[in-house]
Design a protein around this motif. Sequence first.
Motif, PDB file in Angstrom:
ATOM      1  N   LEU A 258      34.221  33.249  27.419  1.00  0.00           N
ATOM      2  CA  LEU A 258      35.258  32.770  28.325  1.00  0.00           C
ATOM      3  C   LEU A 258      36.362  33.813  28.502  1.00  0.00           C
ATOM      4  CD1 LEU A 258      35.801  28.986  27.473  1.00  0.00           C
ATOM      5  CD2 LEU A 258      34.411  30.014  29.265  1.00  0.00           C
ATOM      6  N   GLU A 259      36.712  34.498  27.434  1.00  0.00           N
ATOM      7  CA  GLU A 259      37.780  35.484  27.524  1.00  0.00           C
ATOM      8  C   GLU A 259      37.363  36.694  28.352  1.00  0.00           C
ATOM      9  OE1 GLU A 259      39.136  36.282  23.534  1.00  0.00           O
ATOM     10  OE2 GLU A 259      40.656  34.713  23.738  1.00  0.00           O
ATOM     11  N   ALA A 260      36.060  36.991  28.372  1.00  0.00           N
ATOM     12  CA  ALA A 260      35.583  38.144  29.141  1.00  0.00           C
ATOM     13  C   ALA A 260      35.643  37.892  30.639  1.00  0.00           C
ATOM     14  CB  ALA A 260      34.154  38.492  28.724  1.00  0.00           C
ATOM     15  N   ASN A 261      35.578  36.625  31.045  1.00  0.00           N
ATOM     16  CA  ASN A 261      35.566  36.283  32.466  1.00  0.00           C
ATOM     17  C   ASN A 261      36.511  35.105  32.704  1.00  0.00           C
ATOM     18  OD1 ASN A 261      35.028  35.532  35.099  1.00  0.00           O
ATOM     19  ND2 ASN A 261      32.806  35.639  34.909  1.00  0.00           N
ATOM     20  N   PRO A 262      37.740  35.373  33.163  1.00  0.00           N
ATOM     21  CA  PRO A 262      38.736  34.297  33.291  1.00  0.00           C
ATOM     22  C   PRO A 262      38.407  33.253  34.344  1.00  0.00           C
ATOM     23  CG  PRO A 262      39.558  36.346  34.222  1.00  0.00           C
ATOM     24  CD  PRO A 262      38.291  36.683  33.520  1.00  0.00           C
ATOM     25  N   ASP A 263      37.406  33.498  35.197  1.00  0.00           N
ATOM     26  CA  ASP A 263      36.998  32.507  36.188  1.00  0.00           C
ATOM     27  C   ASP A 263      35.925  31.561  35.643  1.00  0.00           C
ATOM     28  OD1 ASP A 263      38.682  33.241  38.272  1.00  0.00           O
ATOM     29  OD2 ASP A 263      37.347  34.827  38.917  1.00  0.00           O
ATOM     30  N   ARG A 264      35.405  31.873  34.497  1.00  0.00           N
ATOM     31  CA  ARG A 264      34.308  31.075  33.947  1.00  0.00           C
ATOM     32  C   ARG A 264      34.844  29.782  33.345  1.00  0.00           C
ATOM     33  NH1 ARG A 264      29.287  33.625  30.579  1.00  0.00           N
ATOM     34  NH2 ARG A 264      28.034  31.713  30.517  1.00  0.00           N
TER      35      ARG A 264
END
Length: 586
Positions: A258-264
């Motif tokens: 989740l932290e790697a992709n804030p849109d996820r």
Amino acid sequence: MDQRPRSYWATVVSMRESESGLSGYLIERFGIKTGDLRQDDAHVLARRLREFFEGAVPATAPAMGAAGLMGPSYRDEIMVQMLEMKMRELKRELQGEFWSSRAGALGTTSYEQYYAQMNIRTKGIDQIFPGLKTMPPVDEDHLGTIASHSCRPLLPGKESSENNEMLPGFLKALMSLDGAEDITSSSAGTISKIKVGKFIVEDTHKKMYLGGCAPDLTLRLAGSPLCAFGTIAVIELQTGSLDNKHRGKAVKYTKELLEANPDRPFAFCLLTNTEELQVFRASRTLRTSTRASGSEFVFECSDLVSLCEATSAGSLQGWEYIVQMFKLDASSFGQVAPELTTKNEVYIATSLLGSTKNSRVYGVKDGLKACKQHIKNRKRSFDTELAVLKKIAHSGGHPSLPKLLDFDQNQLLLVTEPVVTHLGGTFSFNTLKDILGALSHMHLNLKLVHRDIEPKHMGLDAQGLPCLIDVGSAVTMDETTANEILSGARPYYSGTLLFASDEVLDGLESGCVCVPKAAQDMVALVKSAYIMVHAGAEQSLMRCFPMNGSTEEKVTAVKSFWSTELSKETPAGNAWREVLIAGRLG
């Protein structure tokens, strides 16, 4: 940290210290006894320190700091502060982020403790993974494949060796799925990467790509590189009965996704010992464009289910859940990928490099290129930046300025290189010279003012060359620009206030116009250099800056900070004032 001679730290910083020597010092410094498993963690920390300094401080680099001006004693002090700061940063990361499988690296927190600290909600597996609710009833004789033929997979038992038997055995079981293809590139004879439909499943237990973590297996889309941003889901294997240590790992992995992709919105990790299965999900509670903290996530896990044991007809077994995953699309796993398509190419994002209210910048091409996507109502910003990039290109370019590779006016996309590694606490005289060369090209040859000089817009490219990036705020110094600003109803300045020149700050404070000048860039560069060579200065600046305050409050806070910092009656303070005065003169 003990008081080693400054010459010792200078040697470490310049990378003439061997990795074994540095890890030996760390083992001694942190009191790790012979035979203690944490010795491996000391080696990891030593390697990561070396990787950091190799990328940021070449062995041949001169002493750090704008301040070759200030003599060897001051430079040594900068090196001491920078190394101590970096060691504290990496130690915190190893303790809180890169958890070892035993105790927290060089710390006391274990995965068991991490799991116990989380408020994990338990639900049925079909509630944890809603995409599986539409599965058809399963006949007890069809537990193996996506298609119609029966093939109950032969999985290694839970007591088998995790890496040597269980991991390749699990991949071999997946090869029973219809259309599965072994795409392992190694000639070792062991399966390590397979393709099933549109997905690739890869052995990643030695690849720390996920925030310093290395999940056993990673599921990603075919054609997408291995990266945290593009990962579909991860699978963690365990020898023996499922325990809280491995549950802690599973929770950690979902948080990293989740932290790697804030849109996820959510992410999954499957934990199994090849006999039982448990599914973990992290969901985002607050949709923000910045890296989320753990408090913004909800963590859930499923009940244990048998992996391959059949029960009454129509029941859903663990292996069938795994099988059916390959029928789902990426969105069912929470994966959200931006559409980065120009007339020439489709770009796949591998990371989020940065974001503002006007745009987002993604790493593409294995992270070597940058793709900036402006939001739809910011066409003017896109046109302005495109014009600046074209102007740089038409001048023949400059090795320390961005190079335009591709663009799309409909999608508001700009593809450039390089992607830089931010300088952080390292800033050499040679770095300053290269950045000054880029600014001189903009000022003298292109008649452009950058207008957004700050530390995060300076960095090293893949070859170690210092570069100045993000020209989205740049404007020309001709009369047209001056007239446009003079005709405006309010002062116009789109760069950061933290490093703005006094002239810009005074204009914003008084409501007067501020015509772009080269000297404003030079002052911002001096202030940026000051921040990068003084450990703790940036934190002090950010503490006094009212993020939610009015423009007037922000300007007052920034002016107060710089007035205090640059009024210090020390040799270093005197030198910085002289440099700042020279910058104001352009």
